[in-house]
Scaffold this active site. Structure first.
Site, PDB file in Angstrom:
ATOM      1  N   SER A   1      -6.636 -11.468  -6.129  1.00 25.19           N
ATOM      2  CA  SER A   1      -7.515 -11.005  -7.365  1.00 25.19           C
ATOM      3  C   SER A   1      -8.171  -9.593  -7.183  1.00 25.19           C
ATOM      4  O   SER A   1      -7.982  -8.856  -8.095  1.00 25.19           O
ATOM      5  CB  SER A   1      -8.304 -11.940  -8.088  1.00 25.19           C
ATOM      6  OG  SER A   1      -9.280 -12.482  -6.901  1.00 25.19           O
TER       7      SER A   1
ATOM      8  N   ALA B   1      -7.440  -7.402  -4.953  1.00 21.66           N
ATOM      9  CA  ALA B   1      -6.316  -6.107  -4.589  1.00 21.66           C
ATOM     10  C   ALA B   1      -5.670  -5.945  -5.986  1.00 21.66           C
ATOM     11  O   ALA B   1      -5.479  -4.664  -6.271  1.00 21.66           O
ATOM     12  CB  ALA B   1      -5.379  -6.706  -3.609  1.00 21.66           C
TER      13      ALA B   1
ATOM     14  N   ASP C   1      -2.593  -6.991   0.564  1.00 26.80           N
ATOM     15  CA  ASP C   1      -2.767  -7.542  -0.812  1.00 26.80           C
ATOM     16  C   ASP C   1      -2.358  -6.199  -1.809  1.00 26.80           C
ATOM     17  O   ASP C   1      -1.789  -6.320  -2.797  1.00 26.80           O
ATOM     18  CB  ASP C   1      -4.050  -8.247  -1.102  1.00 26.80           C
ATOM     19  CG  ASP C   1      -4.288  -9.338  -0.362  1.00 26.80           C
ATOM     20  OD1 ASP C   1      -3.546  -9.732   0.701  1.00 26.80           O
ATOM     21  OD2 ASP C   1      -5.234 -10.123  -0.869  1.00 26.80           O
TER      22      ASP C   1
HETATM   23  C1  MEV Z   1      -6.115 -12.336   2.469  1.00 25.18           C
HETATM   24  O1  MEV Z   1      -5.366 -12.447   1.184  1.00 25.18           O
HETATM   25  C2  MEV Z   1      -5.357 -11.938   3.639  1.00 25.18           C
HETATM   26  C3  MEV Z   1      -5.895 -11.916   4.956  1.00 25.18           C
HETATM   27  O2  MEV Z   1      -4.900 -11.705   5.797  1.00 25.18           O
HETATM   28  C4  MEV Z   1      -6.817 -10.562   4.763  1.00 25.18           C
HETATM   29  C5  MEV Z   1      -5.985  -9.203   4.658  1.00 25.18           C
HETATM   30  O3  MEV Z   1      -4.883  -9.150   5.028  1.00 25.18           O
HETATM   31  O4  MEV Z   1      -6.941  -8.343   4.166  1.00 25.18           O
HETATM   32  C6  MEV Z   1      -6.667 -12.984   5.214  1.00 25.18           C
END
Ligand code: MEV
Length: 288
Positions: free
Chosen positions: A87, A89, A131
């Site tokens: 959300s 991003a 994201d």
């Molecule tokens: C979050 O959707 C994904 C993570 O790998 C963080 C990131 O990639 O920025 C946990």
């Protein structure tokens, strides 16, 4: 001036979350849910008149992209917050696209990405950019954090779908990413194995049995690095018992959502309904 609109897509990570922060590959795809930012002129200071997103950091995100004067801003979103569906991003992508439309510009993906990443940083400190890349580009991507940035479209049609099961609790991405950082270097071998596993998934994408087994292994590695929890593991067990080829948390974890890889979604959806769990199918590859 007529109103201008910017859009950012939600996403699901198939595999590779957390390890992607440390330069390993990840696979993720856009879904048919999005955030839209509409901007139109007004006299005086910028006003947020209507928003589906309520977050104390929202004004800071707007400040990073939009002029402080002369605009009305509206934000529409059907993405759940803190559930691992990207959300923040999607909001960052929608804001930079709205700004480009306001300026009458048509920036490249790379330029939009460079502008959106600092906005994503308002919400969590050390994003990999995965994201934001999916929110801007859509489709199914193999991603590796730069430099050089790799966001390679995956052009494979797959005979499987994903069912999303919701723990009903939001995870805190910033805290979860910081927790992983604090457990390094003891967990570096697990992070490396996750990165290697992503490339195995990429090589076997059309085979739901092979991909399912790799997703199961990814889940146990996510447990080892400390981002899973009992609610997640209950939903993973429920999906596997209902016939999913594999299941794992998706996103940062600590609550949020589980994805189950299925060829027929009905048994998993039925089992989730019977257990009072919110579940839905997600179509792969929304278009920007
Ligand atoms: C979050 O959707 C994904 C993570 O790998 C963080 C990131 O990639 O920025 C946990």
């Amino acid at each position: 001036m007529t109103p201008v609109v910017g859009r950012g897509l939600g996403k699901l990570i198939l595999c590779g979350e957390h390890a992607v922060v440390y330069g390993h590959a990840a696979l993720a795809f856009a879904v048919d849910r999005a955030t839209e930012v509409t901007v139109e002129p007004r006299a005086g200071r910028r006003a947020l008149t209507d928003s589906d997103v309520s977050d104390p950091r929202l004004e800071a995100a707007l400040d990073a992209v939009l002029p402080a004067e002369g605009l009305t801003v509206r934000i529409r979103s059907d993405l759940p917050v803190g559930r691992g569906m990207g959300s923040s991003a999607a909001l960052a992508a929608a804001l930079v696209r709205a700004r480009a439309a306001l300026d009458g510009a048509r920036p490249t993906f790379e330029a939009l990405f460079e502008r959106a990443l600092p906005v994503e940083r308002v919400f969590h400190g050390n994003p990999s950019g995965l994201d934001v890349a999916v929110a801007l580009r859509g489709g199914f991507l193999l991603y590796r954090r730069g430099p050089p940035l790799q966001a390679v479209p995956v052009e494979v049609s797959v005979p499987w779908q994903v069912v999303v099961l919701d723990t009903g609790r939001a995870g805190n991405t910033a805290d979860l990413v910081a927790g992983v950082a604090s457990r390094r270097p003891a967990i570096d071998a697990a992070l490396e194995r996750i990165g290697a596993l992503v490339l195995d998934v990429r090589a076997h994408l059309p085979d739901p049995v092979a991909v399912g087994a790799l997703l199961d292994e990814n889940q146990s590695l996510l447990e080892q690095i400390g981002v899973s929890d009992p609610d997640i593991e209950r939903l993973v067990a429920l999906a596997r018992a209902a016939g999913a080829h594999g299941a794992k948390l998706s996103g940062a974890g600590g609550g949020g959502i589980v994805i189950a890889l299925v060829t027929d979604p009905e048994p998993v959806l039925r089992a989730a309904r019977a257990a009072g769990v919110t579940a839905f199918t997600a179509a792969i590859g929304g278009a920007p």
